[in-house]
Design an enzyme around this catalytic site. Structure first.
Site, PDB file in Angstrom:
ATOM      1  N   HIS A 226      -0.172   7.698   8.202  1.00 50.31           N
ATOM      2  CA  HIS A 226       0.787   8.491   7.431  1.00 50.31           C
ATOM      3  C   HIS A 226       0.205   9.837   7.002  1.00 50.31           C
ATOM      4  O   HIS A 226       0.968  10.746   6.667  1.00 50.31           O
ATOM      5  CB  HIS A 226       1.182   7.766   6.141  1.00 50.31           C
ATOM      6  CG  HIS A 226       2.290   6.759   6.292  1.00 50.31           C
ATOM      7  ND1 HIS A 226       3.460   7.018   6.956  1.00 50.31           N
ATOM      8  CD2 HIS A 226       2.417   5.486   5.824  1.00 50.31           C
ATOM      9  CE1 HIS A 226       4.250   5.953   6.886  1.00 50.31           C
ATOM     10  NE2 HIS A 226       3.633   5.005   6.208  1.00 50.31           N
TER      11      HIS A 226
ATOM     12  N   ALA B  66       0.841  -1.194   0.000  1.00 49.78           N
ATOM     13  CA  ALA B  66       0.000   0.000   0.000  1.00 49.78           C
ATOM     14  C   ALA B  66       0.873   1.239   0.000  1.00 49.78           C
ATOM     15  O   ALA B  66       2.037   1.179   0.381  1.00 49.78           O
ATOM     16  CB  ALA B  66      -0.887   0.006   1.233  1.00 49.78           C
ATOM     17  N   MET B  67       0.306   2.362  -0.458  1.00 57.71           N
ATOM     18  CA  MET B  67       1.069   3.608  -0.508  1.00 57.71           C
ATOM     19  C   MET B  67       0.163   4.780  -0.123  1.00 57.71           C
ATOM     20  O   MET B  67      -0.926   4.947  -0.663  1.00 57.71           O
ATOM     21  CB  MET B  67       1.629   3.795  -1.926  1.00 57.71           C
ATOM     22  CG  MET B  67       2.361   5.118  -2.134  1.00 57.71           C
ATOM     23  SD  MET B  67       3.825   5.266  -1.077  1.00 57.71           S
ATOM     24  CE  MET B  67       3.803   7.023  -0.732  1.00 57.71           C
ATOM     25  N   GLU B  68       0.670   5.610   0.792  1.00 52.33           N
ATOM     26  CA  GLU B  68      -0.155   6.604   1.477  1.00 52.33           C
ATOM     27  C   GLU B  68      -0.344   7.934   0.758  1.00 52.33           C
ATOM     28  O   GLU B  68      -0.515   8.967   1.410  1.00 52.33           O
ATOM     29  CB  GLU B  68       0.464   6.884   2.853  1.00 52.33           C
ATOM     30  CG  GLU B  68       1.805   7.669   2.838  1.00 52.33           C
ATOM     31  CD  GLU B  68       3.047   6.808   2.711  1.00 52.33           C
ATOM     32  OE1 GLU B  68       2.951   5.658   2.253  1.00 52.33           O
ATOM     33  OE2 GLU B  68       4.137   7.302   3.073  1.00 52.33           O
ATOM     34  N   ASN B  69      -0.334   7.986  -0.591  1.00 45.70           N
ATOM     35  CA  ASN B  69      -0.537   9.261  -1.299  1.00 45.70           C
ATOM     36  C   ASN B  69      -1.644  10.064  -0.611  1.00 45.70           C
ATOM     37  O   ASN B  69      -2.687   9.515  -0.257  1.00 45.70           O
ATOM     38  CB  ASN B  69      -0.944   8.990  -2.745  1.00 45.70           C
ATOM     39  CG  ASN B  69      -0.129   7.900  -3.365  1.00 45.70           C
ATOM     40  OD1 ASN B  69       1.080   8.010  -3.440  1.00 45.70           O
ATOM     41  ND2 ASN B  69      -0.766   6.807  -3.744  1.00 45.70           N
TER      42      ASN B  69
ATOM     43  N   GLU C 143       8.063   5.190   8.751  1.00 46.22           N
ATOM     44  CA  GLU C 143       7.566   3.825   8.681  1.00 46.22           C
ATOM     45  C   GLU C 143       7.479   3.153  10.044  1.00 46.22           C
ATOM     46  O   GLU C 143       6.527   2.451  10.346  1.00 46.22           O
ATOM     47  CB  GLU C 143       8.430   2.999   7.719  1.00 46.22           C
ATOM     48  CG  GLU C 143       8.371   3.516   6.281  1.00 46.22           C
ATOM     49  CD  GLU C 143       6.956   3.665   5.740  1.00 46.22           C
ATOM     50  OE1 GLU C 143       6.020   3.055   6.314  1.00 46.22           O
ATOM     51  OE2 GLU C 143       6.764   4.411   4.762  1.00 46.22           O
TER      52      GLU C 143
ATOM     53  N   HIS D 250      -2.378   1.812   9.014  1.00 43.90           N
ATOM     54  CA  HIS D 250      -1.012   2.265   8.761  1.00 43.90           C
ATOM     55  C   HIS D 250      -1.012   3.449   7.784  1.00 43.90           C
ATOM     56  O   HIS D 250      -0.446   4.506   8.066  1.00 43.90           O
ATOM     57  CB  HIS D 250      -0.220   1.090   8.169  1.00 43.90           C
ATOM     58  CG  HIS D 250       1.190   1.399   7.782  1.00 43.90           C
ATOM     59  ND1 HIS D 250       2.266   0.984   8.528  1.00 43.90           N
ATOM     60  CD2 HIS D 250       1.708   2.078   6.728  1.00 43.90           C
ATOM     61  CE1 HIS D 250       3.386   1.394   7.945  1.00 43.90           C
ATOM     62  NE2 HIS D 250       3.075   2.068   6.841  1.00 43.90           N
ATOM     63  N   GLU D 251      -1.681   3.258   6.658  1.00 45.94           N
ATOM     64  CA  GLU D 251      -1.654   4.306   5.642  1.00 45.94           C
ATOM     65  C   GLU D 251      -2.387   5.561   6.117  1.00 45.94           C
ATOM     66  O   GLU D 251      -1.973   6.681   5.814  1.00 45.94           O
ATOM     67  CB  GLU D 251      -2.236   3.811   4.310  1.00 45.94           C
ATOM     68  CG  GLU D 251      -1.578   2.538   3.753  1.00 45.94           C
ATOM     69  CD  GLU D 251      -0.057   2.609   3.647  1.00 45.94           C
ATOM     70  OE1 GLU D 251       0.479   3.717   3.547  1.00 45.94           O
ATOM     71  OE2 GLU D 251       0.584   1.534   3.679  1.00 45.94           O
TER      72      GLU D 251
HETATM   73  N1  BES Z   1       5.175   4.412   2.310  1.00 43.24           N
HETATM   74  C1  BES Z   1       5.152   3.010   2.355  1.00 43.24           C
HETATM   75  C2  BES Z   1       5.516   2.402   1.036  1.00 43.24           C
HETATM   76  C3  BES Z   1       6.873   2.804   0.517  1.00 43.24           C
HETATM   77  C4  BES Z   1       7.947   3.071   1.349  1.00 43.24           C
HETATM   78  C5  BES Z   1       7.062   2.875  -0.837  1.00 43.24           C
HETATM   79  C6  BES Z   1       9.168   3.413   0.822  1.00 43.24           C
HETATM   80  C7  BES Z   1       8.288   3.215  -1.363  1.00 43.24           C
HETATM   81  C8  BES Z   1       9.357   3.483  -0.528  1.00 43.24           C
HETATM   82  C9  BES Z   1       3.795   2.467   2.831  1.00 43.24           C
HETATM   83  O1  BES Z   1       3.209   3.228   3.825  1.00 43.24           O
HETATM   84  C10 BES Z   1       4.063   1.143   3.456  1.00 43.24           C
HETATM   85  O2  BES Z   1       4.677   1.112   4.494  1.00 43.24           O
HETATM   86  N2  BES Z   1       3.642   0.050   2.827  1.00 43.24           N
HETATM   87  C11 BES Z   1       3.873  -1.290   3.305  1.00 43.24           C
HETATM   88  C12 BES Z   1       2.654  -1.887   3.952  1.00 43.24           C
HETATM   89  C13 BES Z   1       2.375  -1.366   5.314  1.00 43.24           C
HETATM   90  C14 BES Z   1       1.025  -1.846   5.810  1.00 43.24           C
HETATM   91  C15 BES Z   1       3.418  -1.770   6.310  1.00 43.24           C
HETATM   92  C16 BES Z   1       4.208  -2.145   2.098  1.00 43.24           C
HETATM   93  O3  BES Z   1       3.852  -1.767   0.991  1.00 43.24           O
HETATM   94  O4  BES Z   1       4.808  -3.217   2.296  1.00 43.24           O
HETATM   95 ZN    ZN Z   2       4.279   3.083   5.624  1.00 42.67          ZN
END
Ligand code: BES
Ligand code: ZN
Length: 902
Positions: free
Chosen positions: A310, A271-274, A329, A306-307
């Site tokens: 952010h 997932a990505m928190e745009n 994170e 989580h998202e």
């Molecule tokens: N912001 C991150 C994704 C990210 C971090 C993309 C660094 C590129 C570089 C997002 O919030 C995230 O942490 N995603 C996790 C899942 C989350 C529930 C722990 C993932 O995609 O694994």
């Molecule tokens: Zn994250």
């Protein structure tokens, strides 16, 4: 690699007006932008980021001045920048930089990329255009200042076919059909808040949605592929509640009028928190009540929480540079549990935190090739390398420790002032400590810097002596190393450790709390009765291992059997002993004996941690059939009570944790070759396929694995058919992972080909990696997967070079090697046929075989660099070494112990 430089600060952006026009058939896009900039000091160049886009024209118009065309535009793939040089200096003040460009909607899941789907009718193949800009790929969609601290506002316009829908971070302000091309509409979005480029998002495609709102009226929608909107209901309700929760927790309201979530079929991350438009992999977001498992539901709740967190921590206040990624994170990982604990108390999520998140951190961080939480990051490719258990898991673990150290109320107060002070700006780790130190009046900075600036964590050795009615515990701290070898230069490393002690007379109350700030510390526990157990590190909040003296340990054992020791403490004790075994401080039979004490265990969380140890031993012993058989029998016996308590049928009204436990136990019994479980699984599968009885979703993973292991052609094809027919990504994932457990080498090869099928018609690119990993984790698949990896290196590199998936693949595919078959043959032979006087020679030849295996992995990665995996490779090599040492130390005693037991 050339040394990396951040963008010069001579020119900085204020506002971007960006228009993008994706072509969904030629899979290209064109764009234009007017960037209002400030010239901070006279210069004749403007340098900004851009990568794999063609700049077709550009100009600069100073405020109240005339338009200037650059003399040259130089783009560099190396530095990922474009430099616009002008013939005359641009003087301090503002102006507008206009750029026209074209690019490709790539298939690499980064930047502005394509995602495939089937059309509503006719099952035509179509593409959506979607974005993934974190960490540093906004520069692939438009030229700009693509660094987190360089915030600006954005007004986005999308020009798209009239029958497609679009989304971006904010709401639509206008929509019109182009006069000169009535097949195209122009959709304008309102200006964003001051924000970082990596949080922007644009989407063009066909989606359905469900809608709700938060208590204070923020509109929430979940978008899903056409026809699947109802699968978004669960995430929708979690999102609205999570926004309410954080509004209250941080005391700052979510600033945008809307929050969209969208499930994308092709997506590199989870997932990505745009900001205002959070993107998810389909499996991570969509829930089908009939076919989704409880685990998947729980995971969606955590991901959403989580998202959403952010949106404050990350989006409103952003890390100043990628060095502080951990802060974003680690913090979000902590907050997701805090929030889910509030929304779903029945999940007992903080208990699960320990086995899911805390222990994997300790595992990785015991390696010499681990890294401190805070690492200097230069070139963008280095960011991928810290997308790991240190940033997320250890990061959250040290925050959890801090939260306990200062208490929720003051923590919250500090968070509020941190977020208020730095809103719409960026911040560093230090800034957070300052805020929390002020709110709590405790030495936050000193304590925390020992955890974030040093790699690793301590093991505390404890001995005890009586002093009248009291017991004095003597503590000594030292860095814990997976291989038990403490390098001389680290022998003086110290941590400031919040210590807690619990005792038999009141196990749920912390008896003593102190801050350990030196190598040794004596703690007095008053009024201790004879045989009263004492234990350190209540609920595994402290990031350390404990090595108890035999006396202290033996007092603790009965409290495991009668469960007077609280669950997380039972778990922690077991896990510590296991780690000490791995490092050679004690022998494997000791932990096997300890595991015996858990035969009556009924807590899912505890089993989850034990299961991790069983899996590790299963890997370790997998080369030696005889020992493996004995170990499997041991495991089956250990799990038998729990299996008979839970059986196969969900019990009406059972707890969420029992539901999870049933899946875990059955799954493990299948790995351990339990014939009655396997044949029950086969029966269930047959009636499932015949349509007479549906396998409960919580048990499907286990059942698919069970039938795949020894399958014939017919079953293999049935699994493939189920895979192709299912429309639910979660189900596809279970089926493909099931397939990954086949034993027959021809079928293993088929599964691997299926995983990487080109064109990507069977398995989505983002799922392939997991299938290959799963094959690599099986006994028969390990070497084949490694060979496959080497043979397909070019395609793998092409697909995943700029993401984090490749790192995961490298890690899992190599770290479990402990020996090659040859090594095992030699070892078994000499174990069974001792030749007096040749022990040393045998050892040496084992070493050299090991070296050649290590060499194989090492040479491959030296010759075939996968950027961003350098550290991972080192970690894997180290893990292999740890495995080998462990095995050569303990194989005989394990054999002897298990033989006696059987
Ligand atoms: N912001 C991150 C994704 C990210 C971090 C993309 C660094 C590129 C570089 C997002 O919030 C995230 O942490 N995603 C996790 C899942 C989350 C529930 C722990 C993932 O995609 O694994
Ligand atoms: Zn994250």
């Amino acid at each position: 690699m050339t040394s990396f430089k951040r963008l010069p600060s001579t020119v900085t952006p204020i506002h971007y007006s960006i228009t993008l026009r994706p072509n969904l058939t030629s899979l290209t896009f064109s764009g234009s932008e007017d960037i209002e900039v400030r010239i901070n000091s006279d210069t004749n160049e403007i340098v900004l980021n851009s990568l794999e886009i063609d700049i077709t024209s550009a100009s600069f118009t100073p405020q109240n001045g005339k338009k200037l065309t650059p003399l040259r535009i130089q783009s560099s793939d190396e530095t990922e920048t474009s430099c616009f040089t002008f013939s005359e200096p641009l003087t301090s003040g503002t102006g507008v930089l206009s750029i026209q460009f074209t690019g490709i909607l790539n298939d690499k899941l980064i930047g502005f990329y394509r995602s495939k789907y089937q059309s509503r009718e006719g099952r035509e193949e179509r593409y959506a255009a979607v974005t993934q800009f974190a960490a540093t790929d906004a520069r692939r969609a438009f030229p700009g200042w693509d660094e987190p601290a360089i915030k600006a506002t954005f007004a986005v316009t999308l020009e798209v076919p009239i029958d497609r829908m679009t989304l971006s971070n904010t709401d639509v302000v206008s929509e019109e059909v182009l006069e000169d091309d009535p097949r195209v509409k122009r959709v304008k979005y309102s200006t964003t808040p001051l924000m970082s480029t990596y949080l922007l998002a644009f989407i063009v495609g066909e989606f359905d949605f469900v809608e709700s709102a938060t208590t204070d009226g923020v509109r929430v929608r979940v978008y899903a592929p056409v026809g699947k909107a109802s699968q978004g209901e669960f995430a929708l309700s979690v999102t609205a509640k999570a926004i309410n929760y954080y509004n209250d927790y941080f005391g700052i309201s979510y600033p945008l009028p809307k929050m969209d979530l969208i499930a994308l079929s092709d997506f590199a991350y989870w997932a990505m928190e745009n900001w205002g438009l959070v993107t998810y992999r389909e499996t991570a977001l969509l829930m089908d009540p009939k076919n989704s498992s409880s685990m998947s539901k729980q995971s969606t709740a955590l991901t959403v929480a989580h998202e959403v967190s952010h949106q404050w921590f990350g989006n409103l206040v952003t890390m100043e540079w990628w060095t502080h990624l951990w802060l974003n994170e680690g913090f979000a990982k902590f907050m997701e549990y805090l929030c889910v604990d509030q929304l779903f108390p029945e999940y007992q999520i903080w208990m699960q935190y320990v086995s899911q998140t805390f222990l994997p951190a300790l595992q990785l961080d015991a390696l010499h090739n681990s890294h401190p939480i805070e690492v200097p990051i230069g070139h963008p490719s280095e960011v991928n390398e810290i997308f790991d258990e240190i940033s997320y898991n250890k990061g959250s673990a040290v925050i959890r420790m801090l939260h306990r150290f200062i208490g929720d109320e003051l923590f919250r107060k500090g968070m509020h002032s941190y977020l208020s002070l730095h809103s719409y700006k960026s911040a560093k780790t230090e800034d957070l400590w300052t805020a929390l130190q002020e709110s709590s009046n405790k030495p936050v900075r000193d304590v925390m810097s020992t955890w974030t600036l040093q790699k690793g964590y301590p093991v505390i050795s404890v001995t005890s002596r009586r002093d009248k009615d009291s017991v004095i515990l003597s503590l000594t701290q030292e860095k814990f190393c997976a291989d038990g070898k403490l390098p001389a230069n680290e022998s003086t490393t110290r941590w400031l450790i919040p210590i807690s002690v619990i005792r038999a007379s009141d196990p749920n109350q912390i008896a003593v709390e102190v801050l350990m700030d030196s190598k040794t510390l004596d703690i007095e526990v008053p009024n201790v009765s004879t045989n009263e157990w004492l234990k350190l590190n209540a609920s595994c909040v402290g990031v350390y291992r404990v090595n108890y003296s035999p006396e202290l340990l033996s007092l603790l054992l009965p409290s495991i059997v009668d469960k007077t020791l609280p669950p997380l403490d039972r778990l922690g004790l077991q896990s510590d002993v296991f780690a000490l075994v791995q490092s050679g401080r004690t022998s494997t039979p000791e932990v096997l004996k300890l595991m015996d004490a858990f035969a009556n265990e009924d807590d899912y969380t505890v089993w989850n941690a034990i299961d991790g140890c069983l899996a590790k031993l299963n890997q370790l012993l997998s080369h030696n059939s005889e020992v493996l058989q004995l170990f499997h029998a041991f495991g089956r016996q250990l799990l038998s009570k729990t299996y008979s308590r839970l059986g196969w049928q969900p019990i009406k009204g059972e707890t969420h944790l029992d539901t999870l436990l049933r899946g875990l136990v059955i799954n493990r019994l299948i790995s351990f070759g339990d014939q009655s479980v396997i044949s029950e699984a086969k029966n269930l599968f047959d009636s499932h396929c015949a349509g007479s009885h549906v396998i409960p979703p919580d048990l499907r993973s286990a059942v698919y694995r069970a039938v795949a292991i020894d399958c014939n052609d017919k079953t293999f094809d049935t699994l493939l058919k189920l895979y192709r027919e299912s429309d639910l990504h979660e189900e596809k994932r279970r089926l493909s992972l099931g397939l990954a457990s086949v034993k027959d080498s021809n079928r293993i090869a088929k599964v691997l080909d299926f995983a990487l099928s080109v064109p990507i018609s069977d398995v989505r690119s983002n799922e392939s990696v997991l299938v290959i990993i799963s094959v690599g984790l099986t006994r028969n698949g390990r070497d084949i997967a490694w060979k496959f990896f080497k043979e397909n290196k070019d395609e793998l590199r092409r697909r995943y070079e700029s993401g984090t998936l490749i790192g995961r693949l490298v890690k899992h595919i190599t770290e479990n090697f402990c020996t090659e078959d040859t090594l095992q043959d030699v070892q078994t032979f000499f174990t069974e046929n001792a030749f007096p006087g040749t022990e040393r020679t045998v050892k040496q030849s084992l070493e050299s075989i090991l070296d050649s295996l290590l060499q194989d992995v090492q040479t491959f990665f030296t010759e075939n660099a996968f950027p961003g995996t350098e550290r991972t490779v080192k970690q894997s090599l180290e893990s292999i070494r740890v495995n080998i040492d462990w095995l050569s130390r303990d194989l005989q005693s394990i054999h002897a112990f298990l033989t006696k037991r059987s």
